[in-house]
Write an enzyme that holds these catalytic residues in place. Sequence first.
Site, PDB file in Angstrom:
ATOM      1  N   GLU A 155       4.231   5.242  -1.704  1.00  0.00           N
ATOM      2  CA  GLU A 155       4.145   6.331  -0.716  1.00  0.00           C
ATOM      3  C   GLU A 155       5.221   7.375  -0.987  1.00  0.00           C
ATOM      4  O   GLU A 155       6.055   7.223  -1.880  1.00  0.00           O
ATOM      5  CB  GLU A 155       4.394   5.768   0.695  1.00  0.00           C
ATOM      6  CG  GLU A 155       3.182   5.138   1.354  1.00  0.00           C
ATOM      7  CD  GLU A 155       2.290   6.159   2.019  1.00  0.00           C
ATOM      8  OE1 GLU A 155       2.575   7.374   1.892  1.00  0.00           O
ATOM      9  OE2 GLU A 155       1.298   5.759   2.633  1.00  0.00           O
TER      10      GLU A 155
ATOM     11  N   ARG B 245       7.836   0.494  12.503  1.00  0.00           N
ATOM     12  CA  ARG B 245       8.644   0.948  11.371  1.00  0.00           C
ATOM     13  C   ARG B 245       8.408   2.435  11.188  1.00  0.00           C
ATOM     14  O   ARG B 245       7.433   2.987  11.706  1.00  0.00           O
ATOM     15  CB  ARG B 245       8.231   0.209  10.090  1.00  0.00           C
ATOM     16  CG  ARG B 245       6.783   0.487   9.648  1.00  0.00           C
ATOM     17  CD  ARG B 245       6.559   0.066   8.213  1.00  0.00           C
ATOM     18  NE  ARG B 245       5.154   0.045   7.809  1.00  0.00           N
ATOM     19  CZ  ARG B 245       4.479   1.074   7.320  1.00  0.00           C
ATOM     20  NH1 ARG B 245       5.052   2.267   7.240  1.00  0.00           N
ATOM     21  NH2 ARG B 245       3.225   0.946   6.940  1.00  0.00           N
TER      22      ARG B 245
ATOM     23  N   ASN C 173       7.393   5.763   8.905  1.00  0.00           N
ATOM     24  CA  ASN C 173       6.361   6.028   7.899  1.00  0.00           C
ATOM     25  C   ASN C 173       6.666   7.377   7.252  1.00  0.00           C
ATOM     26  O   ASN C 173       7.813   7.680   6.965  1.00  0.00           O
ATOM     27  CB  ASN C 173       4.985   5.940   8.577  1.00  0.00           C
ATOM     28  CG  ASN C 173       3.852   5.686   7.609  1.00  0.00           C
ATOM     29  OD1 ASN C 173       3.978   4.851   6.718  1.00  0.00           O
ATOM     30  ND2 ASN C 173       2.748   6.403   7.748  1.00  0.00           N
TER      31      ASN C 173
ATOM     32  N   ASN D 115       1.579  10.532   9.619  1.00  0.00           N
ATOM     33  CA  ASN D 115       1.408  10.840   8.202  1.00  0.00           C
ATOM     34  C   ASN D 115       1.371  12.334   7.960  1.00  0.00           C
ATOM     35  O   ASN D 115       1.337  13.147   8.888  1.00  0.00           O
ATOM     36  CB  ASN D 115       0.085  10.216   7.705  1.00  0.00           C
ATOM     37  CG  ASN D 115       0.301   8.877   7.027  1.00  0.00           C
ATOM     38  OD1 ASN D 115       1.247   8.707   6.266  1.00  0.00           O
ATOM     39  ND2 ASN D 115      -0.575   7.925   7.295  1.00  0.00           N
TER      40      ASN D 115
ATOM     41  N   ASP E 194      -4.224  10.513   4.672  1.00  0.00           N
ATOM     42  CA  ASP E 194      -2.904   9.878   4.624  1.00  0.00           C
ATOM     43  C   ASP E 194      -1.832  10.940   4.345  1.00  0.00           C
ATOM     44  O   ASP E 194      -1.678  11.866   5.125  1.00  0.00           O
ATOM     45  CB  ASP E 194      -2.945   8.737   3.587  1.00  0.00           C
ATOM     46  CG  ASP E 194      -1.815   7.753   3.750  1.00  0.00           C
ATOM     47  OD1 ASP E 194      -0.779   8.114   4.296  1.00  0.00           O
ATOM     48  OD2 ASP E 194      -1.957   6.594   3.293  1.00  0.00           O
TER      49      ASP E 194
HETATM   50  C1  BGC Z   1       0.675   3.607   6.150  1.00  0.00           C
HETATM   51  C2  BGC Z   1      -0.166   2.395   5.867  1.00  0.00           C
HETATM   52  C3  BGC Z   1      -1.593   2.683   6.222  1.00  0.00           C
HETATM   53  C4  BGC Z   1      -2.048   3.923   5.489  1.00  0.00           C
HETATM   54  C5  BGC Z   1      -3.439   4.342   5.793  1.00  0.00           C
HETATM   55  C6  BGC Z   1       0.108   4.753   5.422  1.00  0.00           C
HETATM   56  O1  BGC Z   1       0.872   5.891   5.672  1.00  0.00           O
HETATM   57  O2  BGC Z   1       1.995   3.380   5.740  1.00  0.00           O
HETATM   58  O3  BGC Z   1       0.331   1.297   6.577  1.00  0.00           O
HETATM   59  O4  BGC Z   1      -2.401   1.592   5.859  1.00  0.00           O
HETATM   60  O5  BGC Z   1      -1.198   4.995   5.806  1.00  0.00           O
HETATM   61  O6  BGC Z   1      -3.552   4.994   7.000  1.00  0.00           O
HETATM   62 CA    CA Z   2       1.502   7.814   4.204  1.00  0.00          CA
END
Ligand code: BGC
Ligand code: CA
Length: 296
Positions: free
Chosen positions: A22, A105, A107, A153, A203
Amino acid sequence: MVAGDGGVNVEVAVDAHAELGEGPLWDEPSGRLVWVDILASLVHRFSPDTGTDEIIDVGQPVGAVASRTTGGFVLAMRDGFGLLDTDTGDLQMIAGTEVHVTGNRMNDGKCDSAGHFWAGTMAFDQAPAAGALYRLARDHSVEKMIQDVSISNGLCWSANDRSMYYIDSPTQGVDVFDFDAASGALSNRRRLVEIPEADGLPDGMTIDEQGYLWVALYGGGAVHRYSPEGQLDQTVELPATQITSCTFGGSEFRDLYITSATQELSAQNLAAQPHSGALFVCRPGPAGLPANRYAG
Ligand code: BGC
Ligand code: CA
């Protein structure tokens, strides 16, 4: 070299088999592509010049990273925000976000033009509306900017700083807010792009110099480019389905780096897509923009 099906040649930069690759970030001072494996608690630093990928274990899940104006990095971690000194490996936690919520957590995250670091949270089990989007100011204070987020995201800003784009993945689209760069205030949230479930979950995201958005499609094996009006303009196909994020890098900002994951894939799927979890790179045409740095 792996040929993508969408007309753009896609190469494997690092065949890392990351569980949840990521947060790709082009770190201009070092000429390296920094990225994370969230669930493995790893920060990676890939040098296209030497082909080497250095790994730092930061001891807890790490969702995103941004370069600091003074050197080193700021991290969005399980427990909150930390500063990483890459020379010594020292990690200093500077602000907790949801330390009381053990199921959460941090992201995805990114810096705005004023040098504040924005990053969101989510539940490990993806429970709906358990997360939020936070802003770590230059003075290390933390403010909640959006609440009731499921999987925070894909954030980025328009070049004129008047709009912020944002993805809460399970909502299947990209939203845009009016952005007040002086105060950081968000208003007038509306839907810009609707993404059919068959295309995957939206995402991570980046913006190019023409103001077009590049959206990684988790489960969809592609990155889509959308116009500022929300029209699908270009597709980059990847040889893996769990595509998580992307950013432009390289000396001309024309190399699109794309992260991916192995999580949630069966043994059969993993065998069929052996480069899942790789860091990919391609040259789709347009140039991107340098990442803002954290000024705290
Ligand atoms: C998250 C994952 C998730 C994915 C799809 C990511 O940003 O960290 O846990 O499965 O997005 O939505
Ligand atoms: Ca992501």
